[in-house]
Scaffold this motif. Structure first.
Motif, mmCIF file in Angstrom:
data_model
loop_
_atom_site.group_PDB
_atom_site.id
_atom_site.type_symbol
_atom_site.label_atom_id
_atom_site.label_comp_id
_atom_site.label_asym_id
_atom_site.label_seq_id
_atom_site.Cartn_x
_atom_site.Cartn_y
_atom_site.Cartn_z
ATOM 1 N N MET A 23 -8.588 9.226 12.835
ATOM 2 C CA MET A 23 -7.495 9.795 13.621
ATOM 3 C C MET A 23 -6.691 8.731 14.366
ATOM 4 S SD MET A 23 -7.606 13.031 13.014
ATOM 5 C CE MET A 23 -6.704 13.807 14.337
ATOM 6 N N VAL A 24 -7.121 7.469 14.229
ATOM 7 C CA VAL A 24 -6.401 6.392 14.907
ATOM 8 C C VAL A 24 -4.976 6.308 14.391
ATOM 9 C CG1 VAL A 24 -6.267 3.913 15.291
ATOM 10 C CG2 VAL A 24 -8.479 5.080 15.398
ATOM 11 N N ASP A 25 -4.802 6.410 13.052
ATOM 12 C CA ASP A 25 -3.463 6.338 12.476
ATOM 13 C C ASP A 25 -2.589 7.492 12.950
ATOM 14 O OD1 ASP A 25 -4.085 4.030 11.178
ATOM 15 O OD2 ASP A 25 -3.536 4.730 9.181
ATOM 16 N N THR A 26 -3.186 8.677 13.096
ATOM 17 C CA THR A 26 -2.420 9.819 13.593
ATOM 18 C C THR A 26 -1.857 9.523 14.978
ATOM 19 O OG1 THR A 26 -3.775 11.396 12.347
ATOM 20 C CG2 THR A 26 -2.550 12.258 14.222
ATOM 21 N N ALA A 27 -2.691 8.955 15.846
ATOM 22 C CA ALA A 27 -2.241 8.592 17.193
ATOM 23 C C ALA A 27 -1.137 7.535 17.132
ATOM 24 C CB ALA A 27 -3.422 8.088 18.017
ATOM 25 N N LEU A 28 -1.279 6.582 16.205
ATOM 26 C CA LEU A 28 -0.257 5.548 16.056
ATOM 27 C C LEU A 28 1.073 6.146 15.627
ATOM 28 C CD1 LEU A 28 -2.250 2.646 14.340
ATOM 29 C CD2 LEU A 28 -1.227 2.630 16.622
ATOM 30 N N TYR A 29 1.033 7.085 14.691
ATOM 31 C CA TYR A 29 2.280 7.703 14.229
ATOM 32 C C TYR A 29 2.933 8.522 15.336
ATOM 33 C CZ TYR A 29 1.393 6.215 9.431
ATOM 34 O OH TYR A 29 1.199 5.461 8.298
ATOM 35 N N PHE A 30 2.128 9.165 16.185
ATOM 36 C CA PHE A 30 2.698 9.848 17.351
ATOM 37 C C PHE A 30 3.384 8.834 18.268
ATOM 38 C CE2 PHE A 30 -0.148 13.656 16.694
ATOM 39 C CZ PHE A 30 0.873 14.602 16.710
#
Length: 220
Positions: free
Chosen positions: A1-8
């Motif tokens: 989920m790290v990438d999801t947070a980055l995209y946010f």
């Protein structure tokens, strides 16, 4: 989920850049090819926002359609960076940018790249992919090799940024383009699909800084 947070995070930062661009539009000359950068930024807000929320939307026709619009936006908006480069060249008083042949050439290149990219999309299909916790649809079945449209746009931006540096000593745009090229070409030992987007954000920030530098204020 790290990438999801980055995209946010990327989405929020692009919204901030768009706000900066709208501020410039209100306080500087508002008839310029340079403002195509705002159109590209809108596309990147949509792109990163969709990558951030895809896992929550879930696989299916809705996400597939939203991703199709992501690729269509990329096809229509990204080539307009060619016109942005022309606008910056004109505001920086670069002689080649003021010629009619340059205007028509840049317009034709932009149109040709849009049509090429749209043709590429029609010959490909969308397939779901889950990578580093991010659910998206990707195009498959197209021509192999690096994306031609992106290569041409990047090459033109590089040439314009070099010309800008030679005549005005402004190096920010050139460094931004070079960093994005290096970030896209060099494999990095990081377990993330968002690394390229980081370099893209640096690149876009450099373009906004360049627009702020050279857009003149309205007379009076």
């Amino acid at each position: 989920m790290v990438d999801t947070a980055l995209y946010f995070s990327f989405t929020a930062l692009y919204i901030a850049l768009l706000g900066w661009g709208l501020f410039l539009y209100r306080n500087r000359i508002n008839q310029s090819f340079a403002y195509f950068l705002l159109v590209v930024t809108l596309g990147l807000i949509y792109d990163n926002g969709l990558l951030a929320t895809g896992i929550f939307i879930g696989e299916g026709s809705t996400l597939e359609t939203l991703n199709l619009w992501r690729f269509l936006g990329h096809a229509f908006f990204t080539p307009t960076l060619v016109l942005f480069a022309l606008g910056i060249g004109r505001h920086a008083e670069l002689q080649w940018a003021k010629k009619s042949v340059t205007l028509y050439s840049f317009l034709l290149i932009t149109i040709a790249l849009i049509l090429y990219e749209l043709t590429e999309i029609t010959h490909q299909t969308l397939q779901p992919v889950v990578e580093y916790g991010v659910l998206r649809y990707t195009l498959v079945g197209g021509s192999s090799g690096p994306p031609i449209m992106v290569l041409i746009v990047t090459f033109i931006l590089l040439l314009v940024s070099i010309s800008l540096f030679r005549h005005t000593k402004w190096s920010v745009m050139m460094l931004g383009v070079i960093l994005m090229m290096l970030g896209s070409a060099m494999p990095l030992p990081i377990e993330s699909g968002a690394v390229t987007n980081t370099f893209e954000l640096i690149f876009m920030t450099a373009l906004f800084m360049t627009m702020s530098k050279f857009l003149p204020k309205e007379a009076g």
